[in-house]
Design a protein around this motif. Structure first.
Motif, PDB file in Angstrom:
ATOM      1  N   LYS A 106       1.917  10.649  10.019  1.00 42.46           N
ATOM      2  CA  LYS A 106       1.003   9.243  10.679  1.00 42.46           C
ATOM      3  C   LYS A 106       0.350   9.046   9.581  1.00 42.46           C
ATOM      4  CE  LYS A 106      -1.065   7.312  13.859  1.00 42.46           C
ATOM      5  NZ  LYS A 106      -0.472   6.442  14.353  1.00 42.46           N
ATOM      6  N   LEU A 107      -0.128  10.121   8.368  1.00 41.41           N
ATOM      7  CA  LEU A 107      -0.251   9.265   7.386  1.00 41.41           C
ATOM      8  C   LEU A 107       0.239   7.984   6.539  1.00 41.41           C
ATOM      9  CD1 LEU A 107      -3.405   8.957   5.278  1.00 41.41           C
ATOM     10  CD2 LEU A 107      -2.753  11.068   4.126  1.00 41.41           C
ATOM     11  N   ALA A 108       1.161   8.237   6.008  1.00 40.51           N
ATOM     12  CA  ALA A 108       1.860   7.636   5.585  1.00 40.51           C
ATOM     13  C   ALA A 108       2.167   5.956   6.907  1.00 40.51           C
ATOM     14  CB  ALA A 108       3.426   8.070   5.499  1.00 40.51           C
ATOM     15  N   ASP A 109       2.604   6.081   7.780  1.00 43.43           N
ATOM     16  CA  ASP A 109       2.329   5.241   9.218  1.00 43.43           C
ATOM     17  C   ASP A 109       1.477   4.282   8.207  1.00 43.43           C
ATOM     18  OD1 ASP A 109       5.322   6.122   9.566  1.00 43.43           O
ATOM     19  OD2 ASP A 109       4.456   7.101  11.750  1.00 43.43           O
ATOM     20  N   MET A 110      -0.025   5.082   8.751  1.00 37.52           N
ATOM     21  CA  MET A 110      -1.261   4.992   8.733  1.00 37.52           C
ATOM     22  C   MET A 110      -1.375   3.623   7.141  1.00 37.52           C
ATOM     23  SD  MET A 110      -3.847   7.335  10.597  1.00 37.52           S
ATOM     24  CE  MET A 110      -5.237   7.250   9.804  1.00 37.52           C
ATOM     25  N   THR A 111      -0.910   4.308   6.696  1.00 37.42           N
ATOM     26  CA  THR A 111      -1.177   3.976   5.172  1.00 37.42           C
ATOM     27  C   THR A 111      -0.326   2.475   5.147  1.00 37.42           C
ATOM     28  OG1 THR A 111      -1.085   5.627   3.744  1.00 37.42           O
ATOM     29  CG2 THR A 111      -0.342   3.758   2.772  1.00 37.42           C
ATOM     30  N   ASP A 112       1.225   2.413   5.525  1.00 40.52           N
ATOM     31  CA  ASP A 112       2.226   1.335   5.627  1.00 40.52           C
ATOM     32  C   ASP A 112       1.367  -0.273   6.568  1.00 40.52           C
ATOM     33  OD1 ASP A 112       3.594   2.580   3.973  1.00 40.52           O
ATOM     34  OD2 ASP A 112       4.665   3.458   5.491  1.00 40.52           O
ATOM     35  N   ASP A 113       0.592   0.741   7.865  1.00 39.50           N
ATOM     36  CA  ASP A 113       0.907  -0.213   8.665  1.00 39.50           C
ATOM     37  C   ASP A 113      -1.108  -0.652   8.805  1.00 39.50           C
ATOM     38  OD1 ASP A 113       3.356   0.253   9.868  1.00 39.50           O
ATOM     39  OD2 ASP A 113       2.376   1.489  11.225  1.00 39.50           O
ATOM     40  N   LEU A 114      -1.698   0.264   8.783  1.00 36.08           N
ATOM     41  CA  LEU A 114      -3.261  -0.266   8.825  1.00 36.08           C
ATOM     42  C   LEU A 114      -3.878  -0.898   7.931  1.00 36.08           C
ATOM     43  CD1 LEU A 114      -5.986  -0.283  10.318  1.00 36.08           C
ATOM     44  CD2 LEU A 114      -6.757   1.657   9.535  1.00 36.08           C
ATOM     45  N   LEU A 115      -3.355   0.126   6.493  1.00 34.38           N
ATOM     46  CA  LEU A 115      -4.164  -0.359   4.773  1.00 34.38           C
ATOM     47  C   LEU A 115      -3.269  -1.345   4.688  1.00 34.38           C
ATOM     48  CD1 LEU A 115      -6.376  -0.125   2.611  1.00 34.38           C
ATOM     49  CD2 LEU A 115      -3.942   2.002   1.485  1.00 34.38           C
ATOM     50  N   PHE A 116      -1.399  -1.253   3.983  1.00 26.24           N
ATOM     51  CA  PHE A 116      -0.675  -3.018   3.751  1.00 26.24           C
ATOM     52  C   PHE A 116      -0.707  -3.307   4.968  1.00 26.24           C
ATOM     53  CE2 PHE A 116      -0.849   0.998   0.624  1.00 26.24           C
ATOM     54  CZ  PHE A 116      -1.128  -0.236  -0.785  1.00 26.24           C
ATOM     55  N   ASP A 159      -2.739  -3.969   7.505  1.00 28.67           N
ATOM     56  CA  ASP A 159      -3.428  -4.779   8.172  1.00 28.67           C
ATOM     57  C   ASP A 159      -4.516  -4.968   7.237  1.00 28.67           C
ATOM     58  OD1 ASP A 159      -5.115  -6.187   9.334  1.00 28.67           O
ATOM     59  OD2 ASP A 159      -5.926  -4.286  10.634  1.00 28.67           O
ATOM     60  N   ILE A 160      -5.369  -4.779   6.348  1.00 30.57           N
ATOM     61  CA  ILE A 160      -6.112  -5.122   5.655  1.00 30.57           C
ATOM     62  C   ILE A 160      -6.031  -5.668   4.170  1.00 30.57           C
ATOM     63  CG2 ILE A 160      -7.559  -3.838   4.277  1.00 30.57           C
ATOM     64  CD1 ILE A 160      -8.218  -3.454   6.991  1.00 30.57           C
ATOM     65  N   TRP A 161      -5.010  -5.666   3.880  1.00 33.78           N
ATOM     66  CA  TRP A 161      -4.510  -5.799   2.507  1.00 33.78           C
ATOM     67  C   TRP A 161      -3.728  -7.752   2.998  1.00 33.78           C
ATOM     68  CZ3 TRP A 161      -4.201  -5.993  -2.533  1.00 33.78           C
ATOM     69  CH2 TRP A 161      -4.280  -4.707  -2.962  1.00 33.78           C
ATOM     70  N   ALA A 162      -3.228  -7.524   4.237  1.00 33.80           N
ATOM     71  CA  ALA A 162      -2.675  -8.848   4.777  1.00 33.80           C
ATOM     72  C   ALA A 162      -3.557  -9.550   5.020  1.00 33.80           C
ATOM     73  CB  ALA A 162      -1.630  -8.396   5.717  1.00 33.80           C
ATOM     74  N   ARG A 163      -5.597  -9.333   5.395  1.00 36.81           N
ATOM     75  CA  ARG A 163      -6.380 -10.455   5.600  1.00 36.81           C
ATOM     76  C   ARG A 163      -6.335 -11.831   4.798  1.00 36.81           C
ATOM     77  NH1 ARG A 163      -9.800  -8.954   9.442  1.00 36.81           N
ATOM     78  NH2 ARG A 163     -11.434  -9.782   8.208  1.00 36.81           N
TER      79      ARG A 163
END
Length: 113
Positions: free
Chosen positions: A20-30, A32-36
């Motif tokens: 789940k942490l890996a999924d959040m890193t991929d989906d939320l951090l990189f 979403d946040i990095w894609a803004r």
């Protein structure tokens, strides 16, 4: 056609024990946040390396120094960034960060030795 996505760095490093942490890193951090659109990847890399240096988060620095280089930050700019933030974050944090940067630069053939 395969529906399986490529294995990310997060999935490789800790996806086996913390999927789940890996999924959040991929989906939320990189994803979403990095894609803004408000900041370029280059600017986000400068901010991230600064924050990691200032907080003495040396475990994350090799990846993000490399990512900064990939995002167009030069090795000279990274050295200057680390030099500057050292006076605000403390000598041990800055020296540790510069040694990590040096290792990444050497691995990428940006420095001799």
């Amino acid at each position: 056609m395969s529906t399986q996505k490529s294995t990310s760095a997060a999935q490789q490093m800790y996806g086996d024990i913390a999927p789940k942490l890996a999924d959040m890193t991929d989906d939320l951090l990189f994803g979403d946040i990095w894609a803004r659109p408000g900041l370029s990847h280059r600017d986000r890399s400068l901010i991230t390396v600064t924050a990691l240096t200032a907080q003495y988060r040396i475990e994350q620095l090799p990846f993000h120094v490399g990512k900064a280089l990939d995002n167009g930050v030069t090795s000279d700019e990274l050295v200057e960034l680390i030099t500057h933030v050292t006076l605000y974050s403390g000598w041990p944090a800055g020296v540790s960060a510069i040694m990590i940067a040096k290792r990444v630069f050497q691995e990428r053939g940006l420095l001799a030795g």
